[in-house]
Structure formats: structure tokens, C-alpha cells
Design an enzyme around this catalytic site. Structure first.
Site, PDB file in Angstrom:
ATOM      1  N   HIS A 137       0.843  -1.200   0.000  1.00 46.29           N
ATOM      2  CA  HIS A 137       0.000   0.000   0.000  1.00 46.29           C
ATOM      3  C   HIS A 137       0.879   1.251   0.000  1.00 46.29           C
ATOM      4  O   HIS A 137       1.571   1.533   0.972  1.00 46.29           O
ATOM      5  CB  HIS A 137      -0.920  -0.016   1.224  1.00 46.29           C
ATOM      6  CG  HIS A 137      -1.837   1.163   1.265  1.00 46.29           C
ATOM      7  ND1 HIS A 137      -2.844   1.351   0.348  1.00 46.29           N
ATOM      8  CD2 HIS A 137      -1.891   2.237   2.095  1.00 46.29           C
ATOM      9  CE1 HIS A 137      -3.482   2.481   0.620  1.00 46.29           C
ATOM     10  NE2 HIS A 137      -2.922   3.035   1.667  1.00 46.29           N
ATOM     11  N   ASP A 139       0.885   5.190  -0.225  1.00 46.72           N
ATOM     12  CA  ASP A 139       0.131   6.446  -0.208  1.00 46.72           C
ATOM     13  C   ASP A 139       0.873   7.509  -1.029  1.00 46.72           C
ATOM     14  O   ASP A 139       2.036   7.787  -0.739  1.00 46.72           O
ATOM     15  CB  ASP A 139       0.005   6.969   1.237  1.00 46.72           C
ATOM     16  CG  ASP A 139      -0.864   6.072   2.093  1.00 46.72           C
ATOM     17  OD1 ASP A 139      -2.030   5.864   1.719  1.00 46.72           O
ATOM     18  OD2 ASP A 139      -0.369   5.566   3.123  1.00 46.72           O
ATOM     19  N   ASP A 254      -7.997   1.422   2.050  1.00 49.14           N
ATOM     20  CA  ASP A 254      -7.657   2.417   3.071  1.00 49.14           C
ATOM     21  C   ASP A 254      -8.549   3.662   3.152  1.00 49.14           C
ATOM     22  O   ASP A 254      -8.454   4.383   4.146  1.00 49.14           O
ATOM     23  CB  ASP A 254      -6.184   2.831   2.908  1.00 49.14           C
ATOM     24  CG  ASP A 254      -5.574   3.333   4.204  1.00 49.14           C
ATOM     25  OD1 ASP A 254      -6.086   2.970   5.288  1.00 49.14           O
ATOM     26  OD2 ASP A 254      -4.601   4.103   4.153  1.00 49.14           O
ATOM     27  N   ASP A 392       1.585  -1.235   4.499  1.00 54.84           N
ATOM     28  CA  ASP A 392       2.056   0.041   3.947  1.00 54.84           C
ATOM     29  C   ASP A 392       3.514  -0.065   3.517  1.00 54.84           C
ATOM     30  O   ASP A 392       4.371  -0.500   4.291  1.00 54.84           O
ATOM     31  CB  ASP A 392       1.956   1.141   5.020  1.00 54.84           C
ATOM     32  CG  ASP A 392       0.513   1.479   5.360  1.00 54.84           C
ATOM     33  OD1 ASP A 392      -0.397   0.920   4.705  1.00 54.84           O
ATOM     34  OD2 ASP A 392       0.297   2.291   6.279  1.00 54.84           O
ATOM     35  N   HIS A 528      -6.633   9.454  -0.392  1.00 55.43           N
ATOM     36  CA  HIS A 528      -7.326   9.405   0.902  1.00 55.43           C
ATOM     37  C   HIS A 528      -6.543  10.016   2.063  1.00 55.43           C
ATOM     38  O   HIS A 528      -7.052  10.027   3.192  1.00 55.43           O
ATOM     39  CB  HIS A 528      -7.757   7.964   1.220  1.00 55.43           C
ATOM     40  CG  HIS A 528      -6.642   6.980   1.187  1.00 55.43           C
ATOM     41  ND1 HIS A 528      -6.323   6.251   0.070  1.00 55.43           N
ATOM     42  CD2 HIS A 528      -5.748   6.611   2.125  1.00 55.43           C
ATOM     43  CE1 HIS A 528      -5.275   5.465   0.338  1.00 55.43           C
ATOM     44  NE2 HIS A 528      -4.916   5.674   1.587  1.00 55.43           N
TER      45      HIS A 528
HETATM   46 ZN   LIG Z   1      -3.403   4.815   2.670  1.00 57.58          ZN
END
Ligand SMILES: [Zn+2]
Length: 546
Positions: A137, A139, A254, A392, A528
């Protein structure tokens, strides 16, 4: 003499002090203009029809606001009930009426309940099919900015994924954020780019899930921006990787709650199934108790559209919460924690798999898989299980990937070789899982329930409700809407200019590049941790400066 567009055929050449060549050239130009005018006229008629349709669609349905008195209120929102057509097997409004939200301690699965199973439900003819889906994951901005993450982590992660999958054709991986792929693409070697292309297009070991520019927020993002960031991601995939790429499976692990707009858009975009994770823990418990963690998600406003949706059952998408109900056991199968980089907070650390411990470790893990499988479909007939394997910014180095893949491959080989286990376990993608579920549901005649509603407001534990992000950093949320307005206006002007045939070559190309940049920056902010305001301050500033 006045010349009109339609009168050039009647010009007497002898009246003009121009040579025949010039006149011929002029006639040709007029002819071309006339042709363009005809095309424009046709386009304008089409546009007019579209505008008419849009205006019709926008006719506001005025709902009579009921007079809520003590007599008709009776603990329920009458207005909401009138607004919601009963076109599904169950609805979120009904669940909210009946769930006690009592947060009872469920044992090892704290927010759930004890799970038991009859091991005779599996046989050699009917094995438990376990699909393990590795993921990372990433971000696009959170503690660090998008570019900082890329330099420090994601660049290595994408390199690692490519090199690990190339080593063995049975290995699989899924990837969601196209923004990171595009940045990787600008600096990767030709050799690495062709390897990645092969893994996505030919061997299909690397599957692009959702394929948006980011994994967008679903509470603050306006639907226009959601569509825009999806178009940007999918266009990039088609232009840079291969025109055949068309993501068909949604992956939203998420975002802090889920809107019914997203399944509506995904279904319209041709998606086949989708997966969500951050759902209120008590709603998850209800869905698990009633085998409703997989359903056809419909909208209140549309009876026709629906998409198959899978809800992950436990607390998080990390490895301790994805193999089964007991995080203390699942954590022991996160082999990245065996290298000392991370550790298990439940006190028992992972053991590297070897000939001496493989039997005991396999039995321990299989017990978790079997328990988790009881939560989906009809207990007796649903024999497909999804286990995602990541966290993550995982798979940052070849060493970490080797620990994870090689230890699992030892477990898989052993489990598949033991006839008494009645299990078939392998690496897979979301497509592999959803196709197997569909096949199984058809074979076993399983009726998937239909659902309507949203998954707000999210709570991950006790009374920790994630509602602050609906309104925090309001300046940036407002900025988002202003930018959307400007971008939409620029897109319309750009398109009208093209329709009018005023293509000025280089100037238009430059404008297009600027439009592309603006779309990507707006897309990035739909992440997000972007529009939500959940990033660090310097990250939020970085978004706004873009
Ligand atoms: Zn995230």
C-alpha cells in the site's frame, strides 16, 4: 460584388484582376471552409442534444419533507425511509436501526466472535482454495510527500516487485496507484520498463487494480474529481503500457468509509467486482455473522446497476489481520518481521520455515484459513478464500521480498502435498479470486444477497469515529472545488476550440500538456490522505502548491 460562401460557383473569372491560379486556390480554401462548417454544424447539433439531456437529468425531484411529529417519528427517520426504495435484500438504514453497537469482547478476534468449523466439509473432491494476493500500500503523500515517498521507498518497491516476479512465473502481485507507476516510468531503464510491461500484459503476474491516479477518498471527493482521476490513471496505462489494459477489479483498502457513488461509477466503467476494508467494526461483525461479507452493491437511486463487493472481515489490511481471526498467530506469518525490520506486538515472532517446523507451522496457519473461510457465503459450499499479503510500503528490498515469497512457497508446497489437508493454496490476483468465487457460486447455486447504502461513519475501535476529516483543513477542501471549476472550464474551452477546427498545432499541444498537469495534480489531491487532510502539514502544503 459581395461574395458569400455559397456563391463562389457563380463568379465570372474575367471580372477579377487575379490570375487563375490564385482564384483556384481561393476556391479550394472556400470549399474546405464549407466542409469544416458542415462538420461544426453537425457537432453543434450533437452538443445541443447532449445539453438537452443533461438539463432533463438535472430536473430536481422535490421530495415532500414529512412533518416529523411524535406520532409518525417513532424512532425512525421517516424522510430517509421515503427516500430509500426497497430494492435490496438488506440496507444500511435497517442495520443502523437494529445493531446494538455494544463492542463486546470477542476473544482473539476482539471485535468479532469465536469461529469453529467442521473439518469434514472439505475433501479431495472439494478442497479449500486459498488465493494469496501480495500487495504493497503506497500512499501518494502522507507522512512524506509524493516525491519524497517515491525517492525513499516506492522506487525500490516497484523495482523489487518486477525483479521478484520475473524470478518465478507462479508469483503474483497487485498494484493500485498509477501516479507512482508514471513517476517510476520516467526514470526506469528500458530493460525494467519492458519487464514490467511483460508482467502486466503477457504473463499477467502483475495486475493493476482500480488503476486510478490514486486510491481516492470517498467522503470529500466530488464525483467529477473521482471520474477525472480514474480517466487519468486508465489513460496513462493505455498510452504507456498497452492499449489492451482495462482494470476490472476495484481495490479500496484504506479510504475511511465508502460511498455508493464508487460502486456506481465502477460498474459504469465496466468493472466486474470490488473490495473494501475500512467498514465500521460492528457492521463487519453483523455481515460476518450472517455470511453477508460478499454482496451485490446497488444504489438507492438505481435498481438496475449492481457490482459484486467483497468486505475484508478483520481490523486492518496488514498481515496480522488477514490470515484469520487471531492476529497473534497471523503475525507469525509476516516473514518481513523475521528480519528484525519490524516485530510482532503480540509477543510471538515469526519463525523461518524449515524441514523441522514446516508441519507444525502449516497446521497452525491452515487452522486460521479454515476459520476465516467460515465467514463467507454458505459455510458448507463456499470453498474459496482470499488472503491478502502486504502492508504500507512493503516489499522495499529484494531481501524482504525473498523472506516473504520463499517462506510462503515452502508452506504452500507442503500444504498442497498433504492429501489430508484438502487444501489448494497458491499465489493469485484479485481477478483469480473473483473468477473462482463466481465459478463456485454458480456451481453451488449460491444466491449472493443485494445491499444498498453507504459505509459512513467509519469506526475502527471502541468509539473512535472517523468523522473529523469530513470538515478538517476546510481551506484546502474549498480550494479543491475551486480548482475543479477552473479545470472543467478549461477542458470545455479546449474541447470547443478543437470542435471549431481552430487547431493551432504547437500551441494546442502545450495547452494540452498544461491540462494534463492540472488533472494529475487535482487527481493526486483526491488521495485518501490528500483532500481528507490526514497528511502532515508540509505534505498538505505540497499538494496546494501543486
Ligand atoms: Zn493509505
Amino acid at each position: 460584388m459581395t461574395y458569400t460562401l455559397n456563391s463562389y460557383n457563380t463568379i465570372d473569372d474575367s471580372d477579377l484582376i487575379m490570375d487563375r491560379e490564385e482564384i483556384q486556390a481561393l476556391k479550394q480554401k472556400i470549399k474546405t471552409l464549407e466542409q469544416k462548417a458542415l462538420v461544426n454544424e453537425k457537432n453543434l447539433l450533437e452538443l445541443e442534444a447532449i445539453y438537452k439531456n443533461i438539463n432533463q437529468d438535472r430536473t430536481i425531484q422535490v421530495h415532500k419533507v414529512p412533518n416529523i411529529t411524535q406520532n409518525n417519528y417513532q424512532g425512525q427517520c421517516q424522510f430517509f425511509k421515503e427516500l430509500t426504495p426497497k430494492n435490496t435484500d438488506f440496507q444500511i438504514s435497517e442495520l443502523f436501526e437494529k445493531l446494538p453497537f455494544d463492542d463486546i469482547d470477542g476473544g482473539v478476534w476482539k471485535q468479532g466472535f469465536e469461529i469453529t468449523y467442521d473439518q469434514n466439509q472439505w475433501s479431495q473432491e472439494k478442497k479449500l482454495n486459498v488465493i494469496i494476493v501480495p500487495h504493497s500500500h503506497n500512499d501518494p503523500g502522507w507522512i512524506l510527500t509524493f516525491e519524497e515517498y517515491f525517492q525513499q521507498r516506492t522506487k525500490n518497491i516497484l523495482d523489487t516487485i518486477v525483479n521478484t516476479l520475473i524470478e518465478k512465473s507462479t508469483r503474483k502481485f497487485i498494484w493500485a496507484e498509477t501516479s507512482y507507476l508514471s513517476l517510476w516510468w520516467t526514470q526506469a531503464s528500458e530493460d525494467m520498463k519492458s519487464k514490467m510491461k511483460k508482467l502486466i500484459v503477457e504473463t499477467k503476474q502483475l495486475e493493476i487494480v482500480t488503476g486510478g491516479w490514486v486510491m481516492n477518498d470517498e467522503a470529500n471527493s466530488y464525483y467529477y474529481a473521482m471520474i477525472e482521476q480514474m480517466i487519468e490513471g486508465h489513460e496513462w496505462l493505455r498510452n504507456k503500457i498497452d492499449a489492451s489494459i482495462r482494470p476490472e477489479y476495484g481495490w479500496a483498502i484504506d479510504p475511511f468509509g465508502y460511498t455508493p457513488t464508487m460502486p456506481y461509477l465502477l460498474e459504469k466503467m465496466g468493472f466486474k467486482s470490488m473490495l473494501i476494508q475500512r467498514v465500521h467494526y460492528h457492521v463487519k461483525k453483523y455481515l460476518a455473522q450472517n455470511q453477508k461479507l460478499e454482496f451485490l452493491w446497488k444504489q438507492d437511486w438505481s435498481k438496475e446497476n449492481s457490482i459484486f463487493c467483497h468486505v475484508m472481515p478483520f481490523y486492518s489490511y496488514d498481515i496480522p489481520h488477514t490470515c484469520g481471526p487471531d492476529p497473534k498467530i497471523c503475525c507469525q506469518f509476516d516473514f518481513a518481521r523475521a528480519s528484525g525490520q519490524y516485530s510482532c506486538p503480540w509477543g510471538v515472532q515469526p519463525q523461518v520455515i524449515n524441514a523441522r517446523n514446516v508441519d507444525e507451522r502449516s497446521r497452525l496457519l491452515l487452522d486460521q484459513y479454515r476459520k476465516k473461510s467460515q465467514l463467507y457465503g454458505d459455510k458448507k459450499s463456499h470453498n474459496v478464500l482470499l488472503v491478502v499479503l502486504g502492508d504500507d510500503f512493503r516489499y522495499q528490498s529484494m531481501n524482504e521480498a525473498k523472506m516473504q515469497f520463499e517462506n510462503y512457497e515452502k508452506l504452500m508446497d507442503y500444504m498442497n502435498s498433504k492429501a489430508e489437508f484438502n487444501v489448494n493454496i497458491k499465489w493469485g490476483t484479485l481477478k483469480d479470486y473473483f473468477e473462482l468465487v463466481k465459478e463456485n457460486d454458480l456451481k453451488e447455486n449460491i444466491q449472493v444477497p443485494s445491499f444498498s447504502g453507504d459505509f459512513f461513519t467509519y469506526a475502527d475501535r471502541q468509539d473512535h469515529y472517523w468523522s473529523g476529516y469530513f470538515t478538517s483543513r476546510a481551506f484546502y477542501k474549498r480550494l479543491d472545488r475551486v480548482v475543479e471549476g477552473y479545470l472543467r472550464t478549461a477542458e470545455i474551452f479546449y474541447s470547443l476550440n478543437n470542435l471549431n477546427g481552430k487547431d493551432n498545432g504547437e500551441k494546442m499541444n502545450n495547452l494540452y500538456k498544461e491540462l494534463l498537469g492540472a488533472r494529475r495534480n487535482l487527481g493526486l489531491f483526491q488521495h485518501h490522505d490528500g483532500i481528507t487532510g490526514t497528511s502532515k502539514s508540509h505534505v498538505v502544503l505540497d499538494y496546494s502548491n501543486k
